[in-house]
Design a protein around this motif. Structure first.
Motif, PDB file in Angstrom:
ATOM      1  N   VAL A 167       0.670  -0.965  -0.447  1.00 48.66           N
ATOM      2  CA  VAL A 167       0.152  -0.074  -0.208  1.00 48.66           C
ATOM      3  C   VAL A 167       0.726   1.710   0.048  1.00 48.66           C
ATOM      4  CG1 VAL A 167      -2.095   1.390   1.001  1.00 48.66           C
ATOM      5  CG2 VAL A 167      -1.772  -1.428   1.243  1.00 48.66           C
ATOM      6  N   GLU A 168       0.989   1.621  -1.071  1.00 48.77           N
ATOM      7  CA  GLU A 168       2.448   2.631  -1.613  1.00 48.77           C
ATOM      8  C   GLU A 168       1.391   3.630  -2.950  1.00 48.77           C
ATOM      9  OE1 GLU A 168       4.479   6.068  -0.982  1.00 48.77           O
ATOM     10  OE2 GLU A 168       6.003   4.135  -0.440  1.00 48.77           O
ATOM     11  N   ASP A 169       1.131   4.920  -2.344  1.00 47.55           N
ATOM     12  CA  ASP A 169       0.684   5.660  -3.321  1.00 47.55           C
ATOM     13  C   ASP A 169       1.712   6.437  -4.300  1.00 47.55           C
ATOM     14  OD1 ASP A 169       1.926   8.093  -1.035  1.00 47.55           O
ATOM     15  OD2 ASP A 169       1.202   8.930  -2.286  1.00 47.55           O
ATOM     16  N   ASN A 170       2.777   6.351  -4.123  1.00 46.22           N
ATOM     17  CA  ASN A 170       4.256   6.694  -4.438  1.00 46.22           C
ATOM     18  C   ASN A 170       4.375   5.826  -5.938  1.00 46.22           C
ATOM     19  OD1 ASN A 170       6.572   7.073  -5.258  1.00 46.22           O
ATOM     20  ND2 ASN A 170       6.417   9.040  -4.697  1.00 46.22           N
ATOM     21  N   ARG A 174      -7.481   3.697  -0.037  1.00 48.62           N
ATOM     22  CA  ARG A 174      -9.018   4.186   0.519  1.00 48.62           C
ATOM     23  C   ARG A 174      -9.884   2.266  -0.313  1.00 48.62           C
ATOM     24  NH1 ARG A 174     -11.176   8.938  -2.816  1.00 48.62           N
ATOM     25  NH2 ARG A 174      -9.296   8.771  -3.723  1.00 48.62           N
ATOM     26  N   GLU A 175      -8.564   1.834  -0.983  1.00 50.94           N
ATOM     27  CA  GLU A 175      -8.864  -0.099  -1.848  1.00 50.94           C
ATOM     28  C   GLU A 175      -8.264  -0.345  -0.864  1.00 50.94           C
ATOM     29  OE1 GLU A 175      -7.717   0.602  -5.433  1.00 50.94           O
ATOM     30  OE2 GLU A 175      -8.718   2.247  -6.138  1.00 50.94           O
ATOM     31  N   ILE A 222       2.547  -4.414   3.624  1.00 58.32           N
ATOM     32  CA  ILE A 222       3.402  -3.030   3.214  1.00 58.32           C
ATOM     33  C   ILE A 222       2.827  -2.104   3.234  1.00 58.32           C
ATOM     34  CG2 ILE A 222       5.581  -1.970   2.559  1.00 58.32           C
ATOM     35  CD1 ILE A 222       6.660  -4.659   1.672  1.00 58.32           C
ATOM     36  N   MET A 223       2.569  -0.907   4.119  1.00 52.22           N
ATOM     37  CA  MET A 223       2.038   0.207   4.348  1.00 52.22           C
ATOM     38  C   MET A 223       2.959   1.713   4.896  1.00 52.22           C
ATOM     39  SD  MET A 223      -1.231   1.022   4.595  1.00 52.22           S
ATOM     40  CE  MET A 223      -1.465  -0.242   4.887  1.00 52.22           C
ATOM     41  N   PRO A 228      -2.518   9.949   0.337  1.00 45.07           N
ATOM     42  CA  PRO A 228      -3.767  11.768   0.542  1.00 45.07           C
ATOM     43  C   PRO A 228      -5.108  10.327   1.297  1.00 45.07           C
ATOM     44  CG  PRO A 228      -3.097  10.725  -1.326  1.00 45.07           C
ATOM     45  CD  PRO A 228      -2.028  10.435  -0.655  1.00 45.07           C
ATOM     46  N   HIS A 229      -5.590  11.327   1.068  1.00 45.75           N
ATOM     47  CA  HIS A 229      -6.987  10.754   1.233  1.00 45.75           C
ATOM     48  C   HIS A 229      -7.530   9.688   3.087  1.00 45.75           C
ATOM     49  CE1 HIS A 229      -8.521  11.281  -2.751  1.00 45.75           C
ATOM     50  NE2 HIS A 229      -7.161  10.832  -2.852  1.00 45.75           N
ATOM     51  N   VAL A 230      -6.685   8.445   2.992  1.00 46.89           N
ATOM     52  CA  VAL A 230      -6.195   7.827   4.341  1.00 46.89           C
ATOM     53  C   VAL A 230      -4.938   8.013   4.257  1.00 46.89           C
ATOM     54  CG1 VAL A 230      -6.877   5.672   2.674  1.00 46.89           C
ATOM     55  CG2 VAL A 230      -7.016   6.165   5.698  1.00 46.89           C
ATOM     56  N   THR A 231      -5.114   7.718   5.640  1.00 48.32           N
ATOM     57  CA  THR A 231      -3.877   7.626   6.362  1.00 48.32           C
ATOM     58  C   THR A 231      -3.047   6.248   6.427  1.00 48.32           C
ATOM     59  OG1 THR A 231      -3.494   8.022   8.621  1.00 48.32           O
ATOM     60  CG2 THR A 231      -3.472   9.972   7.671  1.00 48.32           C
TER      61      THR A 231
END
Length: 120
Positions: free
Chosen positions: A8-11, A36-37, A51-52, A57-60
């Motif tokens: 779980v990684e936004d980058n 969020r998913e 792995i978090m 953004p949206h949720v930490t």
């Protein structure tokens, strides 16, 4: 059978790095770019490790760890927090939320894989 890891990684670059590294070590890696998913994907993918990223953004990641550890079906899955936060208080707060390991960015690839192997 290969162990499964939910990343779980936004980058996008970090996500690719983590997934490529895990796959090179014969793990099945599943990326999630939108936090969020993450919980729904954890249910459907049934990972052996999550792995978090903490700052998204949206949720930490902190909020997601609390949600995962509060869920009877998901709480058994170890969570490794990966974050740019490096303060002692940050680590304590993240571990108190339920993270089983904490790795700070920029990551050492060796430390990253050692932490993964300890948790699985």
């Amino acid at each position: 059978m290969a162990k499964k890891v939910l990343v779980v990684e936004d980058n996008e670059l970090n996500s690719k790095l983590f997934c490529d590294l895990l796959r090179a070590h014969e793990f099945v890696a599943e990326p999630v770019r939108d936090g969020r998913e993450a919980v729904a994907r954890a249910r459907s993918f049934a990972p052996d490790l999550i792995i978090m990223d903490i700052q998204m953004p949206h949720v930490t990641g902190h909020e997601l760890i609390v949600e995962l550890k509060g869920d009877a079906d998901l709480r058994r899955i170890p969570v490794m927090a990966v974050t740019a936060y490096a303060g002692r208080e940050d680590e304590e707060r993240i571990r108190a939320a339920g993270a089983d390991a904490y790795v700070s960015k920029p990551i050492s690839l060796l430390r990253f894989m050692e932490a993964v192997n300890r948790l699985i």
